[in-house]
Design a protein around this motif. Structure first.
Motif, PDB file in Angstrom:
ATOM      1  N   ILE A  44       0.831  -1.241  -0.066  1.00 46.97           N
ATOM      2  CA  ILE A  44       0.098   0.027   0.040  1.00 46.97           C
ATOM      3  C   ILE A  44       0.766   1.239  -0.111  1.00 46.97           C
ATOM      4  CG2 ILE A  44      -1.679   1.378   1.199  1.00 46.97           C
ATOM      5  CD1 ILE A  44      -2.583  -1.459   2.337  1.00 46.97           C
ATOM      6  N   GLY A  45       1.875   1.346   0.721  1.00 53.47           N
ATOM      7  CA  GLY A  45       2.850   2.631   0.954  1.00 53.47           C
ATOM      8  C   GLY A  45       3.815   2.680  -0.490  1.00 53.47           C
ATOM      9  N   ALA A  72      -4.610  -5.361  11.183  1.00 49.58           N
ATOM     10  CA  ALA A  72      -5.334  -4.002  10.616  1.00 49.58           C
ATOM     11  C   ALA A  72      -4.432  -2.734  11.309  1.00 49.58           C
ATOM     12  CB  ALA A  72      -6.740  -3.893  10.840  1.00 49.58           C
ATOM     13  N   ILE A  77      -0.887  -2.553  10.156  1.00 51.63           N
ATOM     14  CA  ILE A  77      -0.671  -1.899   8.895  1.00 51.63           C
ATOM     15  C   ILE A  77      -0.768  -0.425   8.890  1.00 51.63           C
ATOM     16  CG2 ILE A  77      -1.710  -1.748   6.449  1.00 51.63           C
ATOM     17  CD1 ILE A  77      -2.867  -4.691   6.844  1.00 51.63           C
ATOM     18  N   THR A  78      -1.800   0.127   9.590  1.00 51.33           N
ATOM     19  CA  THR A  78      -2.061   1.412   9.737  1.00 51.33           C
ATOM     20  C   THR A  78      -0.988   2.423  10.451  1.00 51.33           C
ATOM     21  OG1 THR A  78      -4.234   0.649  10.342  1.00 51.33           O
ATOM     22  CG2 THR A  78      -3.477   3.249  10.384  1.00 51.33           C
ATOM     23  N   VAL A 115       2.263   2.096   7.421  1.00 51.07           N
ATOM     24  CA  VAL A 115       2.081   2.632   5.928  1.00 51.07           C
ATOM     25  C   VAL A 115       2.814   3.933   5.978  1.00 51.07           C
ATOM     26  CG1 VAL A 115       0.250   3.704   4.556  1.00 51.07           C
ATOM     27  CG2 VAL A 115       0.163   1.215   5.134  1.00 51.07           C
ATOM     28  N   PRO A 116       2.400   4.971   6.877  1.00 52.79           N
ATOM     29  CA  PRO A 116       3.057   6.137   6.864  1.00 52.79           C
ATOM     30  C   PRO A 116       4.595   6.311   6.611  1.00 52.79           C
ATOM     31  CG  PRO A 116       1.557   6.612   8.400  1.00 52.79           C
ATOM     32  CD  PRO A 116       1.662   4.942   8.178  1.00 52.79           C
ATOM     33  N   LEU A 169       9.010  -2.175  13.366  1.00 53.87           N
ATOM     34  CA  LEU A 169       7.942  -1.450  14.154  1.00 53.87           C
ATOM     35  C   LEU A 169       6.942  -2.493  14.695  1.00 53.87           C
ATOM     36  CD1 LEU A 169       7.321   1.601  11.671  1.00 53.87           C
ATOM     37  CD2 LEU A 169       8.316   1.795  13.892  1.00 53.87           C
TER      38      LEU A 169
END
Lengths: 259, 289
Positions: A80-81, A136, A139-140, A143-144, A198
């Protein structure tokens, strides 16, 4: 700083700070091999705590949970990133600044706010806490970081090469796979390692979104520490340290090769 | 030739930006909006939320009890930041000025603790500080003390834990800004007759200000919200805003008040970040002149 006395003082000061940083870790490793269970006196060398650890099914379950969550969330967050980093590099669109803000905000706001807000969402939607909510959440928050790392890699990339590929008839997908991907591959790998670390290390957010049957390794350590100090935690911490060390050295080599 | 190409490109836009937009909206933005909403509800007797809508949760935060928690959190986070800065600045300076061949390995030595699980690092300090811990045992054996010292479960222990955990976050941005510093400026200052201390105050410090501010922000904000260090090292004596929020959600089951506290913490954080952005923009402007 020019005098040799100044230099000696500098070396002394830096050594003291390194001592401050490493002494607790060194003692932790040392005592994971100590026979004594109860006190800090050295009574002899043993591997017992590692053997006990490997027989502790709770710890093994937590290890399994941590690895599964980290693997799946790393793969998803990296995909996604990376797509987002490429998209933000390649296109201008309305709301780009807003998206930027939405990607920087999770990095800067306190983790506890992210943790409880996701807990509130899952509770409202009546999603049972477990692997799904953990993955979930991981991932959140990853991603950044992936976007930041891949974008940094793309910053030095010449846009005209992509345009040339497309002018020569390549589809956007072909351009991405054959032209863009090879250039940003080290960045993608570095961001994946970052996301993995992380995820493996996260305490605060996992604390809120893990279910009773899905404790990760740090959560397991948290509850073990609350019940008291045992050499088993020393052994577990030493193992986690070793894994972190391997990942950091690998990532650092990757970074240096890039330069 | 342009129109078809633009069509293809729009298709790419959907597939690159689309996933992150959907994901972050659903799992980051929506939850934040949700707790903002919840903070205006009333706690139901079953620990859920119910009408009427109220500002009561925010008003309640201004009770001396909760204001004191916020104050203690800010003071502790401030001291953590100040100690990290005082400890970290000379350290970052020494590393940035060390021979190039050494610099990478010295930086790697900072990054390893940085990447080490913060819980493990907290635990390591418990092993050192507790009553039967390494330091007490050592001092007892040497005969320096006859009774174990109460090193753990107080605010000093929490401060040690916070400084230890956050120090790398201070050193990394400081190192980056000191390394960029042009040495010839320092030489020029010395040639013009400035004493080393003057050069430091008038040249080095202003030029490394961005690193100081970035590092301070990176240390201050997480220090406010870390709940497990006070939990594990402070005993029940030290309740910080992070512990308050955690307890409202998990123990007291007062979600509206917990949400209001989180919103206040986040507003405070954003205030600091905005101030940082404004100040650093101001700096850039001055540099241009």
């Amino acid at each position: 700083m020019r005098s040799s006395l100044g230099q000696k003082l500098s070396v002394l000061y830096a050594s003291l700070v390194y001592l401050f940083l490493y002494m607790p870790i060194a003692i932790l490793i040392l005592y994971s091999f100590n026979q004594s269970k109860l006190n800090a006196v050295w009574t002899g060398f043993t591997f017992d705590w590692y053997v006990k650890l490997m027989q502790n099914s709770d710890v093994l379950d937590a290890m399994k949970t941590s690895l599964i969550v980290a693997l799946i969330s790393t793969i998803a967050a990296t995909m996604i990133g990376t797509l987002a980093a490429v998209g933000m590099y390649r296109y201008h669109f309305r709301g780009k600044t807003a998206l930027d803000a939405m990607l920087y905000l999770p990095i800067v706001i306190p983790e506890i706010v992210m943790g409880i807000s996701m807990l509130a969402l899952f509770a409202q939607l009546q999603v049972p806490l477990g692997y799904l909510t953990l993955i979930a959440a991981h991932i959140t928050f990853s991603v950044p970081f992936v976007v930041v790392v891949v974008r940094a890699r793309l910053a030095g990339f010449d846009k005209s090469i992509e345009e040339a590929a497309m002018d020569l008839g390549a589809t956007p997908w072909q351009t991405f796979v054959k032209v863009t991907m090879p250039v940003i591959a080290p960045g993608i790998l570095a961001s994946a390692l970052l996301a993995f670390t992380l995820s493996i290390d996260d305490v605060i957010i996992s604390f809120f979104v893990a279910g009773p049957a899905s404790a990760t390794l740090p959560l397991k350590i948290f509850s073990m520490v609350k019940f008291g100090v045992t050499p088993e935690i020393n052994a577990l911490s030493t193992l986690m340290l070793a894994v972190t060390l391997v990942i950091v050295i690998f990532a650092e080599r990757l970074r240096m090769r890039k330069q | 030739m342009a129109p078809p190409k633009r069509l293809v490109r729009d298709y790419g836009k959907t597939w690159t930006i689309g996933p992150i937009l959907i994901w972050m909206t659903a799992l980051f933005l929506l939850p934040l909006i949700l707790i903002f909403g919840v903070s205006f509800f009333t706690r139901s007797s079953f620990g859920g939320i119910e009408a009427p809508l109220t500002l009561e949760n925010y008003v309640r935060f201004f009770d001396p009890l909760y204001l004191k928690i916020l104050w203690v959190s800010c003071v502790l986070a401030f001291f953590t930041t100040a100690i990290c800065l005082v400890l970290g600045y000379p350290f970052a300076y020494i590393i940035a000025r060390s021979p190039a061949s050494w610099r990478n390995i010295l930086m790697l030595l900072i990054i390893v603790p940085f990447w080490t699980n913060s819980l493990i690092r907290t635990y390591a300090w418990i092993v050192l500080l507790r009553t039967e811990g390494v330091i007490n045992t050592f001092l007892l054996q040497l005969g320096i003390i006859s009774q174990p010292l109460p090193l753990l479960y107080n605010e000093t222990a929490v401060l040690i834990g916070l400084v230890y955990t956050m120090l790398p976050f201070m050193v990394l941005p400081l190192y980056a800004s000191i390394e960029k510093l042009d040495r010839s400026l320092l030489e020029a200052s010395a040639d013009l007759g400035a004493r080393p201390l003057q050069t430091f105050w008038k040249v080095t410090l202003p030029l490394t200000a961005p690193g100081i501010m970035a590092g301070s922000l990176l240390v201050f904000i997480p220090s406010l919200g870390l709940f497990f260090i006070p939990d594990l090292m402070g005993g029940s004596k030290t309740v910080l805003i992070g512990n308050l929020i955690k307890n409202q959600f998990l123990t007291a089951r007062d979600w509206p008040f917990g949400s209001a506290s989180s919103i206040i913490l986040m507003a405070l954080t954003l205030l600091f970040i905005t101030a940082y952005i404004l100040i650093s923009k101001d700096k850039e402007g001055k540099e241009l002149i």
